[in-house]
Design a protein around this motif. Structure first.
Motif, short mmCIF file in Angstrom:
data_model
loop_
_atom_site.label_atom_id
_atom_site.label_comp_id
_atom_site.label_asym_id
_atom_site.label_seq_id
_atom_site.Cartn_x
_atom_site.Cartn_y
_atom_site.Cartn_z
N GLY A 12 0.77 -1.22 0.00
CA GLY A 12 0.00 0.00 0.00
C GLY A 12 0.81 1.28 0.00
O GLY A 12 0.24 2.35 -0.05
N HIS A 13 2.11 1.21 0.04
CA HIS A 13 2.93 2.42 0.08
C HIS A 13 2.98 3.14 -1.28
O HIS A 13 3.37 4.28 -1.34
N ASP A 14 2.58 2.47 -2.34
CA ASP A 14 2.58 3.09 -3.67
C ASP A 14 1.16 3.59 -3.96
O ASP A 14 0.25 2.81 -4.19
N ASP A 15 0.99 4.91 -3.93
CA ASP A 15 -0.34 5.51 -4.10
C ASP A 15 -0.97 5.16 -5.45
O ASP A 15 -2.17 4.88 -5.52
N GLU A 16 -0.18 5.17 -6.50
CA GLU A 16 -0.72 4.86 -7.83
C GLU A 16 -1.18 3.41 -7.91
O GLU A 16 -2.27 3.12 -8.41
N LEU A 17 -0.38 2.50 -7.38
CA LEU A 17 -0.75 1.09 -7.37
C LEU A 17 -1.99 0.87 -6.51
O LEU A 17 -2.90 0.13 -6.89
N SER A 18 -2.06 1.52 -5.37
CA SER A 18 -3.23 1.40 -4.49
C SER A 18 -4.49 1.86 -5.20
O SER A 18 -5.55 1.23 -5.09
N GLN A 19 -4.40 2.96 -5.95
CA GLN A 19 -5.55 3.47 -6.70
C GLN A 19 -5.98 2.48 -7.77
O GLN A 19 -7.17 2.21 -7.96
N ILE A 20 -5.03 1.90 -8.47
CA ILE A 20 -5.34 0.91 -9.51
C ILE A 20 -6.04 -0.29 -8.90
O ILE A 20 -7.03 -0.79 -9.44
N LEU A 21 -5.54 -0.76 -7.76
CA LEU A 21 -6.15 -1.92 -7.12
C LEU A 21 -7.54 -1.61 -6.59
O LEU A 21 -8.44 -2.46 -6.67
N ARG A 22 -7.75 -0.40 -6.07
CA ARG A 22 -9.10 0.00 -5.63
C ARG A 22 -10.07 0.03 -6.80
O ARG A 22 -11.20 -0.44 -6.70
N GLU A 23 -9.61 0.57 -7.92
CA GLU A 23 -10.45 0.60 -9.12
C GLU A 23 -10.75 -0.81 -9.61
O GLU A 23 -11.88 -1.09 -10.04
N ALA A 24 -9.77 -1.68 -9.56
CA ALA A 24 -9.98 -3.08 -9.97
C ALA A 24 -11.01 -3.75 -9.06
O ALA A 24 -11.86 -4.51 -9.53
N VAL A 53 -17.52 -5.54 -2.43
CA VAL A 53 -16.09 -5.20 -2.33
C VAL A 53 -15.51 -5.78 -1.03
O VAL A 53 -14.42 -6.36 -1.04
N ALA A 54 -16.24 -5.65 0.06
CA ALA A 54 -15.77 -6.19 1.35
C ALA A 54 -15.65 -7.71 1.29
O ALA A 54 -14.68 -8.28 1.80
N TYR A 55 -16.61 -8.36 0.66
CA TYR A 55 -16.54 -9.81 0.52
C TYR A 55 -15.31 -10.20 -0.31
O TYR A 55 -14.61 -11.16 0.02
N GLY A 56 -15.03 -9.43 -1.36
CA GLY A 56 -13.83 -9.68 -2.15
C GLY A 56 -12.57 -9.56 -1.31
O GLY A 56 -11.63 -10.34 -1.46
N GLY A 57 -12.54 -8.58 -0.41
CA GLY A 57 -11.40 -8.45 0.50
C GLY A 57 -11.26 -9.65 1.42
O GLY A 57 -10.15 -10.12 1.68
N LEU A 58 -12.39 -10.17 1.88
CA LEU A 58 -12.38 -11.38 2.71
C LEU A 58 -11.81 -12.56 1.93
O LEU A 58 -10.97 -13.31 2.44
#
Length: 71
Positions: A12-24, A53-58
């Protein structure tokens, strides 16, 4: 590839990667809602989306645990 994606989710330290993963996650949730034929009323769409989305995180967390610890 999926394994590398769930592992990258921990970086999570890479803001751009975190944004891409949130969008995915958002896209995946929208596809899942459509695939199972859910059509919640407009006022509940955000809640249903958040639940998927929460279930996907689980699922990602459980998979990571299973692959790392074999449990």
């Amino acid at each position: 590839m999926w394994l590398s994606t769930i592992i990258a989710d921990d970086l999570g330290h890479d803001d751009e990667l975190s944004q891409i993963l949130r969008e995915a996650d958002d896209v995946a949730a929208a596809h899942m809602i459509a695939a199972i034929g859910l059509t919640p009323p407009e006022r509940h769409r955000g809640t249903v989306h958040a639940l998927v989305v929460a279930y996907g995180g689980l699922v990602k967390s459980a998979t990571r645990q299973w692959l790392d610890a074999g449990s």
